[in-house]
Design a protein around this motif. Structure first.
Motif, PDB file in Angstrom:
ATOM      1  N   VAL A 281       0.825  -1.207   0.000  1.00  0.00           N
ATOM      2  CA  VAL A 281       0.000   0.000   0.000  1.00  0.00           C
ATOM      3  C   VAL A 281       0.859   1.256   0.000  1.00  0.00           C
ATOM      4  O   VAL A 281       0.392   2.312  -0.361  1.00  0.00           O
ATOM      5  CB  VAL A 281      -0.991   0.023   1.194  1.00  0.00           C
ATOM      6  CG1 VAL A 281      -2.090  -0.986   1.007  1.00  0.00           C
ATOM      7  CG2 VAL A 281      -0.279  -0.172   2.505  1.00  0.00           C
TER       8      VAL A 281
ATOM      9  N   VAL B 231      -4.632   8.434  -0.107  1.00  0.00           N
ATOM     10  CA  VAL B 231      -4.633   8.345   1.351  1.00  0.00           C
ATOM     11  C   VAL B 231      -5.148   9.668   1.891  1.00  0.00           C
ATOM     12  O   VAL B 231      -4.791  10.735   1.376  1.00  0.00           O
ATOM     13  CB  VAL B 231      -3.201   8.126   1.906  1.00  0.00           C
ATOM     14  CG1 VAL B 231      -3.186   8.142   3.428  1.00  0.00           C
ATOM     15  CG2 VAL B 231      -2.607   6.837   1.374  1.00  0.00           C
TER      16      VAL B 231
ATOM     17  N   HIS C  78      -7.030   4.646   1.158  1.00  0.00           N
ATOM     18  CA  HIS C  78      -6.516   4.245   2.461  1.00  0.00           C
ATOM     19  C   HIS C  78      -6.732   5.382   3.450  1.00  0.00           C
ATOM     20  O   HIS C  78      -6.703   6.557   3.077  1.00  0.00           O
ATOM     21  CB  HIS C  78      -5.023   3.905   2.384  1.00  0.00           C
ATOM     22  CG  HIS C  78      -4.717   2.822   1.405  1.00  0.00           C
ATOM     23  ND1 HIS C  78      -5.081   1.506   1.604  1.00  0.00           N
ATOM     24  CD2 HIS C  78      -4.093   2.866   0.192  1.00  0.00           C
ATOM     25  CE1 HIS C  78      -4.680   0.782   0.574  1.00  0.00           C
ATOM     26  NE2 HIS C  78      -4.093   1.579  -0.304  1.00  0.00           N
ATOM     27  N   CYS C  79      -6.931   5.018   4.697  1.00  0.00           N
ATOM     28  CA  CYS C  79      -7.260   5.999   5.724  1.00  0.00           C
ATOM     29  C   CYS C  79      -6.275   5.918   6.884  1.00  0.00           C
ATOM     30  O   CYS C  79      -6.101   4.851   7.481  1.00  0.00           O
ATOM     31  CB  CYS C  79      -8.681   5.749   6.221  1.00  0.00           C
ATOM     32  SG  CYS C  79      -9.245   6.976   7.413  1.00  0.00           S
ATOM     33  N   THR C  80      -5.653   7.045   7.228  1.00  0.00           N
ATOM     34  CA  THR C  80      -4.715   7.044   8.347  1.00  0.00           C
ATOM     35  C   THR C  80      -5.430   6.921   9.690  1.00  0.00           C
ATOM     36  O   THR C  80      -4.810   6.518  10.668  1.00  0.00           O
ATOM     37  CB  THR C  80      -3.806   8.288   8.327  1.00  0.00           C
ATOM     38  OG1 THR C  80      -4.597   9.461   8.164  1.00  0.00           O
ATOM     39  CG2 THR C  80      -2.783   8.195   7.198  1.00  0.00           C
TER      40      THR C  80
ATOM     41  N   LEU D 129      -5.476   3.174  10.004  1.00  0.00           N
ATOM     42  CA  LEU D 129      -4.127   2.705  10.330  1.00  0.00           C
ATOM     43  C   LEU D 129      -3.762   3.037  11.773  1.00  0.00           C
ATOM     44  O   LEU D 129      -3.136   2.229  12.463  1.00  0.00           O
ATOM     45  CB  LEU D 129      -3.103   3.318   9.377  1.00  0.00           C
ATOM     46  CG  LEU D 129      -3.163   2.858   7.928  1.00  0.00           C
ATOM     47  CD1 LEU D 129      -2.183   3.661   7.066  1.00  0.00           C
ATOM     48  CD2 LEU D 129      -2.892   1.373   7.817  1.00  0.00           C
TER      49      LEU D 129
ATOM     50  N   TYR E 134       1.388   8.447   7.634  1.00  0.00           N
ATOM     51  CA  TYR E 134       1.128   7.253   6.820  1.00  0.00           C
ATOM     52  C   TYR E 134       2.375   6.372   6.740  1.00  0.00           C
ATOM     53  O   TYR E 134       2.328   5.174   7.010  1.00  0.00           O
ATOM     54  CB  TYR E 134       0.663   7.692   5.429  1.00  0.00           C
ATOM     55  CG  TYR E 134       0.450   6.558   4.457  1.00  0.00           C
ATOM     56  CD1 TYR E 134      -0.614   5.685   4.595  1.00  0.00           C
ATOM     57  CD2 TYR E 134       1.317   6.365   3.388  1.00  0.00           C
ATOM     58  CE1 TYR E 134      -0.818   4.640   3.703  1.00  0.00           C
ATOM     59  CE2 TYR E 134       1.121   5.329   2.486  1.00  0.00           C
ATOM     60  CZ  TYR E 134       0.053   4.475   2.653  1.00  0.00           C
ATOM     61  OH  TYR E 134      -0.140   3.442   1.773  1.00  0.00           O
TER      62      TYR E 134
ATOM     63  N   VAL F 212      -4.288  -3.426   6.694  1.00  0.00           N
ATOM     64  CA  VAL F 212      -5.701  -3.439   6.332  1.00  0.00           C
ATOM     65  C   VAL F 212      -6.399  -4.560   7.090  1.00  0.00           C
ATOM     66  O   VAL F 212      -5.828  -5.613   7.338  1.00  0.00           O
ATOM     67  CB  VAL F 212      -5.925  -3.614   4.810  1.00  0.00           C
ATOM     68  CG1 VAL F 212      -5.455  -2.381   4.059  1.00  0.00           C
ATOM     69  CG2 VAL F 212      -5.225  -4.840   4.289  1.00  0.00           C
TER      70      VAL F 212
END
Length: 194
Positions: free
Chosen positions: A6, A100, A128-130, A133, A176, A191
């Motif tokens: 990613v 992101v 994608h999402c911090t 994460l 990230y 993920v």
């Protein structure tokens, strides 16, 4: 290539808006940075103010409560391009990359709504999402907003950078990369499995 693919090529982006509704509110600023092979490339950046408009294309004022958050005034965007001028250019910048954001649901929602209004497609390779994460990296913590996450990771905002798109993007990109490194060291997948 690691199993944390990613991080290979993503565009980290952030929006400032007139409010919280992608259908009723407008974008007033877009900032973005590219992360290539897990490294932030400051030369590949996108940053612009946007003069907000309604879905019909009419001028929209920035309400005081939104200006209080991001500090972007109606005067600052008076001569800025509108979203119909900016969005095709930004989509070209993103290209086929994954994206992101910190709270991707918010920023992605605005991108989808504006693209649909303009007959364009918001189709990043992945989103994608911090926040997600951060929750995976710090599962016992309750707060995961960008300010708290920056403190947790020892990151600093540039002076006047918090709640401005590019200042938030710089910290989000750093977060990230660090979150992926942290998760990799712990052998935790970035993920959630389905």
């Amino acid at each position: 290539m690691t199993r944390y693919a990613v991080a290979v090529d993503v565009v980290v982006f952030d929006l400032e808006t007139t409010g919280l509704s992608p259908e009723r509110d407008g974008i007033v600023e877009i900032g973005a940075l590219r992360v290539v092979d897990g490294r932030i490339d400051e030369t590949q950046r996108y940053e612009t103010l946007v003069r907000p408009t309604t879905a019909a294309g009419d001028p929209m004022l920035i309400p005081w409560h939104a200006e209080r958050v991001h500090g972007i005034s109606n005067e600052m965007v008076r001569h800025a391009p509108t979203i119909d001028q900016v969005l095709p250019e930004f989509l070209d910048f993103v290209g086929g990359s994954a994206v992101v954001a910190h709270n991707i649901g918010f920023d992605g929602g605005f991108m989808r709504a504006n693209a649909a209004r303009l007959g364009l497609m918001w189709q990043p390779a992945a989103e994608h999402c911090t926040v997600v994460l951060s929750r995976r990296a710090f599962p016992k913590e309750r707060a995961h907003n960008l300010t708290v996450l920056a403190d947790r990771l020892g990151l600093n905002f540039a002076p006047g950078g918090r709640h401005r798109s590019f200042g938030d993007v710089q910290v989000t990109a750093q977060a990230y990369v660090r979150l992926l490194e942290l998760l990799q060291r712990r052998e935790v997948s970035p993920v959630a499995s389905r």
